[in-house]
Scaffold this motif. Structure first.
Motif, PDB file in Angstrom:
ATOM      1  N   HIS A 101       0.821  -1.214   0.000  1.00 10.22           N
ATOM      2  CA  HIS A 101       0.000   0.000   0.000  1.00 10.22           C
ATOM      3  C   HIS A 101       0.859   1.271   0.000  1.00 10.22           C
ATOM      4  CE1 HIS A 101      -3.818  -2.110   0.410  1.00 10.22           C
ATOM      5  NE2 HIS A 101      -3.224  -2.915   1.263  1.00 10.22           N
ATOM      6  N   PRO A 102       1.648   1.467  -1.057  1.00 16.07           N
ATOM      7  CA  PRO A 102       2.451   2.700  -1.135  1.00 16.07           C
ATOM      8  C   PRO A 102       1.550   3.930  -1.148  1.00 16.07           C
ATOM      9  CG  PRO A 102       2.380   1.595  -3.271  1.00 16.07           C
ATOM     10  CD  PRO A 102       1.764   0.643  -2.281  1.00 16.07           C
ATOM     11  N   TRP A 103       2.017   5.000  -0.486  1.00 15.73           N
ATOM     12  CA  TRP A 103       1.181   6.190  -0.272  1.00 15.73           C
ATOM     13  C   TRP A 103       1.754   7.439  -0.930  1.00 15.73           C
ATOM     14  CZ3 TRP A 103      -0.375  10.874   1.766  1.00 15.73           C
ATOM     15  CH2 TRP A 103      -1.720  10.988   2.150  1.00 15.73           C
ATOM     16  N   ILE A 105       0.382   2.332  -7.205  1.00 12.68           N
ATOM     17  CA  ILE A 105      -0.756   1.419  -7.161  1.00 12.68           C
ATOM     18  C   ILE A 105      -1.009   1.023  -5.714  1.00 12.68           C
ATOM     19  CG2 ILE A 105      -1.712  -0.767  -7.976  1.00 12.68           C
ATOM     20  CD1 ILE A 105      -1.177   1.320 -10.174  1.00 12.68           C
ATOM     21  N   ASP A 106      -2.222   1.295  -5.233  1.00 19.75           N
ATOM     22  CA  ASP A 106      -2.586   1.020  -3.844  1.00 19.75           C
ATOM     23  C   ASP A 106      -3.052  -0.423  -3.728  1.00 19.75           C
ATOM     24  OD1 ASP A 106      -3.288   1.587  -1.105  1.00 19.75           O
ATOM     25  OD2 ASP A 106      -5.371   1.647  -1.757  1.00 19.75           O
ATOM     26  N   ALA A 107      -2.174  -1.297  -3.245  1.00 22.04           N
ATOM     27  CA  ALA A 107      -2.494  -2.721  -3.104  1.00 22.04           C
ATOM     28  C   ALA A 107      -1.492  -3.355  -2.150  1.00 22.04           C
ATOM     29  CB  ALA A 107      -2.449  -3.429  -4.461  1.00 22.04           C
ATOM     30  N   GLU A 108      -1.821  -4.561  -1.665  1.00 23.37           N
ATOM     31  CA  GLU A 108      -0.872  -5.276  -0.813  1.00 23.37           C
ATOM     32  C   GLU A 108       0.406  -5.584  -1.569  1.00 23.37           C
ATOM     33  OE1 GLU A 108      -2.661  -8.705   0.902  1.00 23.37           O
ATOM     34  OE2 GLU A 108      -4.064  -7.554   2.145  1.00 23.37           O
ATOM     35  N   LEU A 168      -5.380   3.829  -7.701  1.00 19.20           N
ATOM     36  CA  LEU A 168      -4.179   4.657  -7.835  1.00 19.20           C
ATOM     37  C   LEU A 168      -4.097   5.613  -6.650  1.00 19.20           C
ATOM     38  CD1 LEU A 168      -4.318   5.528 -11.646  1.00 19.20           C
ATOM     39  CD2 LEU A 168      -3.563   3.428 -10.517  1.00 19.20           C
ATOM     40  N   ARG A 169      -2.985   5.574  -5.930  1.00 17.38           N
ATOM     41  CA  ARG A 169      -2.851   6.336  -4.684  1.00 17.38           C
ATOM     42  C   ARG A 169      -2.157   7.682  -4.873  1.00 17.38           C
ATOM     43  NH1 ARG A 169      -5.110   7.307  -0.104  1.00 17.38           N
ATOM     44  NH2 ARG A 169      -5.403   5.070   0.251  1.00 17.38           N
ATOM     45  N   LEU A 190      -8.697   6.616  -6.560  1.00 19.89           N
ATOM     46  CA  LEU A 190      -8.876   5.326  -5.894  1.00 19.89           C
ATOM     47  C   LEU A 190     -10.144   4.636  -6.381  1.00 19.89           C
ATOM     48  CD1 LEU A 190      -7.867   6.497  -2.314  1.00 19.89           C
ATOM     49  CD2 LEU A 190      -6.593   4.864  -3.715  1.00 19.89           C
ATOM     50  N   ALA A 191     -11.300   5.236  -6.122  1.00 15.81           N
ATOM     51  CA  ALA A 191     -12.567   4.630  -6.560  1.00 15.81           C
ATOM     52  C   ALA A 191     -12.685   4.622  -8.082  1.00 15.81           C
ATOM     53  CB  ALA A 191     -13.744   5.373  -5.942  1.00 15.81           C
TER      54      ALA A 191
END
Length: 367
Positions: free
Chosen positions: A36-38, A352-355, A337-338, A308-309
Motif C-alpha cells: 500500500h504505497p502512499w 498502485i494502492d495494493a498489498e 491509484l494512490r 482510488l474509486a
C-alpha cells in the motif's frame, strides 16, 4: 464568490469535457512488492523515497527497490486509512538532510495526524522533532488528510481531514478538523497566518471548510496553491487555496451522504469559496501533480490526479488557471491509484494502492 463568478464556474464545469484518447505513452513497472504505497519523492542524488501505509519507508536506488526499509521511523497508528502518509524532503536537503513525515499517531481511542522532521543519515532517520499534531484527537481511523507542500517562503502546508464523524467542526476555528495548516519548519506559527489575531482561533489554520484533503501542491511558476479533497457520494473537489478562506464543507457541498441523506441543501453559500471542478459520482482523488517536466511538452501546466474509486489517472487541462478538458488514462488496468508525481526525469510516476503495490513510470512512446 459572487453570482457572476458562480455562473462562470458553473459554465466551466459544463464545458469541461471528458475523453479517453489513443495512448501516446508507454507504461513500465519501476518498482513492485510495496505494501500500500502512499507517496513518492526524490532526493537530490536521484534516489526515491516511497512510504508504505503500514509504517515503512522504502528506497528506490538505481532503478531497484532496496529490500531493507529506512530505520528510525516513529510508531504509526496503522488501521483502516491510518498509517504512514508522506515523506517530503526539505528543499535544502543536500545541506541539512531533513525529511518531513506525516502519519497517523495515537491509539484507536485517541489518534490524530502528526508531522515530524528528522535527518536522513544513510538508511536511518535521526534526531526526530515533533512539529505538529492535530487537535483534538479523535476516535475514528479515517479522514486524516496527510498531504504536505512547501511554499516559497519556506513554510509548510499540511492538509487535514474532518475525522468523518466530526464534519461540523470543519467550520470552527478552534480545532484542526477539515483544515489546511501552515507552520514554519521548526513547528512555530508564521506571524502572517490569517487567524493569528483571532480570539479562540488556532493560529496554525490557513484555510478551513474542507472534508478530507488528499492532494496539495504549490505551483512555483504561477504562485497558485492547488488542492483536492474527497466528497462523500459525489462532490469531490478541486480548489485554489487562498489564505483565510472558507471552502464550505459541510454547509455547501455537491455530494450526498453515504446513507443517501442530504448533507446540505446548498451547493454554494455567501462567504464560501466554490470549487473550480467537481466530480459526481466520486472518483476519490488521491494524489496530484502539476506537470512541468520535459518529456511531455503537450501536457505542460496540466494537472494529473490519481483516483482510488475511479481506478484511473485523470489529466485536467488548465487554461488561465481554470480546468477545461479532461482525459482519462490507465482505466483499463482496474487498479486503485494512490499518488502521481512528476519525476526529476520528466516522467510521471503513479503508485498502485495494493498489498502488492507498484510504482508505474509513464514516458513517451519510443519511435
Amino acid at each position: 464568490m459572487n453570482r457572476i463568478e458562480n455562473l462562470a464556474v458553473a459554465a466551466a464545469m459544463l464545458l469541461c469535457s471528458i475523453t479517453a484518447v489513443g495512448q501516446d505513452y508507454q507504461i513500465e513497472i519501476a518498482a513492485s512488492g510495496l505494501d500500500h504505497p502512499w507517496s513518492i519523492a526524490w532526493l537530490p542524488d536521484g534516489r526515491a523515497l516511497v512510504t508504505e501505509r503500514p509504517g515503512r519507508l522504502r528506497v528506490i536506488s538505481d532503478g531497484e527497490l532496496l529490500e531493507a526499509p529506512i530505520q528510525g521511523l516513529p510508531d504509526v497508528f496503522a488501521a483502516s486509512q491510518g498509517g504512514l502518509f508522506e515523506a517530503l524532503p526539505d528543499d535544502d536537503f543536500a545541506t541539512n538532510r531533513l525529511v518531513y513525515i506525516s502519519f497517523a499517531h495515537g491509539t484507536p481511542e485517541a489518534n490524530a495526524t502528526r508531522v515530524i522532521s528528522a535527518r536522513l543519515e544513510g538508511m536511518r532517520l535521526v534526531d526526530p522533532k515533533i512539529l505538529f499534531t492535530a487537535t483534538p484527537p479523535k476516535d475514528t481511523p479515517v479522514h486524516y488528510g496527510g498531504r504536505m507542500a512547501f511554499l516559497p517562503d519556506g513554510t509548510l502546508l499540511i492538509g487535514l481531514g474532518d475525522g468523518f464523524d466530526f464534519r461540523e467542526q470543519a467550520q470552527r476555528l478552534d480545532n484542526h478538523f477539515g483544515k489546511i495548516v501552515r507552520i514554519n519548519t521548526d513547528g512555530s506559527v508564521p506571524e502572517d497566518n490569517p487567524f493569528v489575531d483571532i480570539e479562540n482561533a488556532l493560529p496554525e489554520i490557513y484555510s478551513y471548510g474542507h472534508r478530507n484533503i488528499q492532494g496539495l501542491l504549490h505551483d512555483a511558476e504561477t504562485g497558485m496553491i492547488w488542492q483536492h479533497e474527497h466528497g462523500p457520494r459525489g462532490g469531490d473537489e478541486i480548489n485554489l487555496i487562498r489564505a483565510g478562506e472558507n471552502y464550505g464543507w459541510p454547509v455547501a457541498t455537491h455530494g450526498i451522504d453515504y446513507s443517501g441523506a442530504i448533507v446540505s441543501p446548498y451547493e454554494t453559500r455567501p462567504g464560501m469559496v466554490d470549487p473550480l471542478l467537481v466530480w459526481t459520482p466520486s472518483i476519490a482523488p488521491s494524489g496530484m501533480t502539476l506537470y512541468r517536466g520535459g518529456l511531455f511538452p503537450q501536457w505542460t501546466g496540466d494537472l494529473f490526479i490519481s483516483a482510488l474509486a475511479g481506478r484511473h489517472l485523470r489529466r485536467v487541462e488548465l487554461v488561465d488557471g481554470r480546468p477545461k478538458e479532461q482525459e482519462i488514462m490507465l482505466a483499463g488496468r482496474g487498479e486503485r491509484l494512490r499518488d502521481v508525481r512528476t519525476g526529476p526525469d520528466g516522467a510521471l510516476y503513479v503508485l498502485i494502492d495494493a498489498e502488492d503495490g507498484k510504482v508505474l513510470r509513464i514516458s513517451p512512446n519510443q519511435p
